[in-house]
Design an enzyme around this catalytic site. Structure first.
Site, mmCIF file in Angstrom:
data_model
loop_
_atom_site.group_PDB
_atom_site.id
_atom_site.type_symbol
_atom_site.label_atom_id
_atom_site.label_comp_id
_atom_site.label_asym_id
_atom_site.label_seq_id
_atom_site.Cartn_x
_atom_site.Cartn_y
_atom_site.Cartn_z
ATOM 1 N N SER A 19 0.832 -1.211 0.000
ATOM 2 C CA SER A 19 0.000 0.000 0.000
ATOM 3 C C SER A 19 0.865 1.258 0.000
ATOM 4 C CB SER A 19 -0.864 0.010 1.268
ATOM 5 O OG SER A 19 0.001 0.059 2.384
ATOM 6 N N CYS A 20 2.181 1.099 0.149
ATOM 7 C CA CYS A 20 2.998 2.315 0.316
ATOM 8 C C CYS A 20 3.911 2.625 -0.856
ATOM 9 C CB CYS A 20 3.810 2.199 1.594
ATOM 10 S SG CYS A 20 2.760 2.091 3.021
ATOM 11 N N PHE A 21 4.790 1.681 -1.223
ATOM 12 C CA PHE A 21 5.733 2.004 -2.304
ATOM 13 C C PHE A 21 5.007 2.520 -3.544
ATOM 14 C CE2 PHE A 21 9.501 -0.925 -0.916
ATOM 15 C CZ PHE A 21 9.740 -0.077 0.146
#
Ligand code: UDX
Length: 418
Positions: free
Chosen positions: A262-264
């Site tokens: 969900s972040c990179f």
């Protein structure tokens, strides 16, 4: 200290539970009644190792509510841990941050001094140009005069979040206010690690630059890995060799089918979008994303070396989550691969220890089964590095491995970058 945390999601929950473990009193505020109830029963709605035990052990110091006003009134500090989802253009949606800042601002009216800390991942300039004006407008007060503001980004990995919070490499705090700095020094004095004090926007950029660099490192080793594969070189040996150099470091040099989560993806695209706004080019970051987008198709290329026509063939897939020890499938590299297998009219049989329930929402029409059933296929793809995949019987099977599960070498084996 008495701490209020707006947002009892992944970051908010871990932050509160760990700070409670360091002796602070925590009030979570969340709109989701179910979350509030579960926390008040000492349970968490997300799975993170050690999180439930932390909540249980500190239950006298924690509680949850739906009401911001009572939480702000009864606390000295408010953390904003609200989501900042991606927008279509890659930028970030600030609607939750806006609503949360308005609620806090309204309640600052009655407070003589309070500190608002942004822990959500927000683009550089957001706190200064978006959050502070809302807090001042709604409270009728002045930042750094009547209330303090700081940026305190998190560097938590899914599946290791409690450990990452309790044993950080560093704690980054952005603030322009001495009084606020002193309070945060006190808040984190029990954490034995370097504390980096900097400006608001610098702290926001440190978060984005960290994630963008880690993603770059992975795409770099994947690009080297694709070349190594052509040259018959084992990229993991190369990674071990370069990683010994202190300036490089071995972490995040595991080549494979690429990065998800969900972040990179969200953070790299947001940085690219932000740069575009300023007219700055981000050639490297754009290629980092392109390498990652293409990497999963290398698996299909290798598979076709053994089965040129996939139509009607049974293809077993081991691993759907974006990495091991999570049920999270967001941007998982298995998504483009399964999409392609379906396009080629293969018969897909998939297994994942935790992520089947989530993956079914995206691909309801493939067959989900246990790992033994998956092995009864014409070929096997390994897409997530679950430890249990090391114990399967690959003998005589065609295996294309995207996650360095070397025990699979007992089959007719191809590693994506080794
Ligand atoms: C990441 C950052 O690590 C964390 O600091 C930040 O706060 C949130 O984003 P997370 O997304 O939970 O954490 O997972 P991470 O363990 O970083 O892995 C991200 C992706 O990269 C996964 O798909 C993983 O399989 C892949 N990866 C990781 C590699 O392909 N090679 C590596 O060497 C490391």
């Amino acid at each position: 200290m008495n701490i209020n945390i707006l947002g009892a999601g992944y970051v908010g929950l871990v932050t509160g539970a760990c700070l409670a473990g360091h002796g602070h009193n925590i009030i979570w505020v969340d709109i989701d009644q179910k979350k509030v109830q579960m926390i008040n029963n000492g349970k968490s709605i997300i799975y993170e190792p050690e999180l439930n035990s932390l909540l249980k052990k500190n239950k006298r110091r924690i509680k949850a509510t739906n009401y911001v006003d009572s939480a702000v009134k009864d606390s000295d500090i408010t953390f904003i841990c609200l989501g900042t989802p991606s927008k279509k253009d890659g930028g970030i949606d600030l609607s939750y941050i806006k609503k949360g800042s308005e609620e806090i601002g309204k309640n600052l009216k009655q407070k003589d001094w309070h500190i608002v800390i942004i822990k959500s991942t927000v683009l550089p300039g957001t706190t200064k140009d978006f959050v502070i004006p809302i807090l001042e407008k709604k409270s009728g007060k002045k930042a750094n005069v009547d209330f303090g503001v700081a940026v305190n980004p998190e560097f938590l990995r899914e599946g290791k979040a409690v450990k990452d919070f309790l044993e950080p490499d560093r704690i980054v705090i952005g603030t322009n206010n001495k009084k606020t700095k002193n309070v945060l020094e006190k808040l984190y004095q029990s954490f034995n690690c370097p504390k980096i004090f900097t400006g608001l926007s610098e702290a926001e950029m440190i978060k984005y630059a960290s994630n963008a660099f880690l993603a770059t490192k992975i795409s770099f080793i994947n690009e080297i890995g694709n070349l190594c594969k052509k040259l018959g070189i084992d990229t993991y040996e190369v990674a071990d060799g370069i990683g010994r150099d202190r300036r490089i470091g071995r972490a995040f040099l595991d080549s494979g089918v690429g990065w998800g989560g969900s972040c990179f993806p969200k953070d790299v695209k947001a940085l690219i979008a932000k740069a575009k706004e300023t007219g700055e080019k981000t050639r490297i970051l754009e290629e980092v994303v392109k390498v990652n987008d293409l990497q999963p198709l290398k698996m299909i290329e290798l598979l076709k070396k053994y089965i040129p026509n996939l139509k009607g063939k049974k293809i077993g897939v081991l691993g759907l989550a974006f990495k091991k020890d999570t049920d999270d499938i967001r941007e998982s590299r298995s998504i483009p691969i399964i999409k392609r297998l379906i396009e080629e009219k293969a018969f897909v049989k998939a297994y994942d220890p935790k992520a089947i329930k989530n993956f079914k929402k995206l691909f309801p029409n493939i067959k989900y089964c246990n790992s033994n059933e998956v092995m009864k296929s014409d070929a096997i793809l390994i897409l997530t590095d679950w430890d249990e995949f090391r114990k399967l019987n690959y003998k005589g099977k065609i295996v294309v491995d995207g996650r360095h599960i070397l025990e699979a070498k007992k089959g007719i084996y191809e590693g994506i970058c080794w």
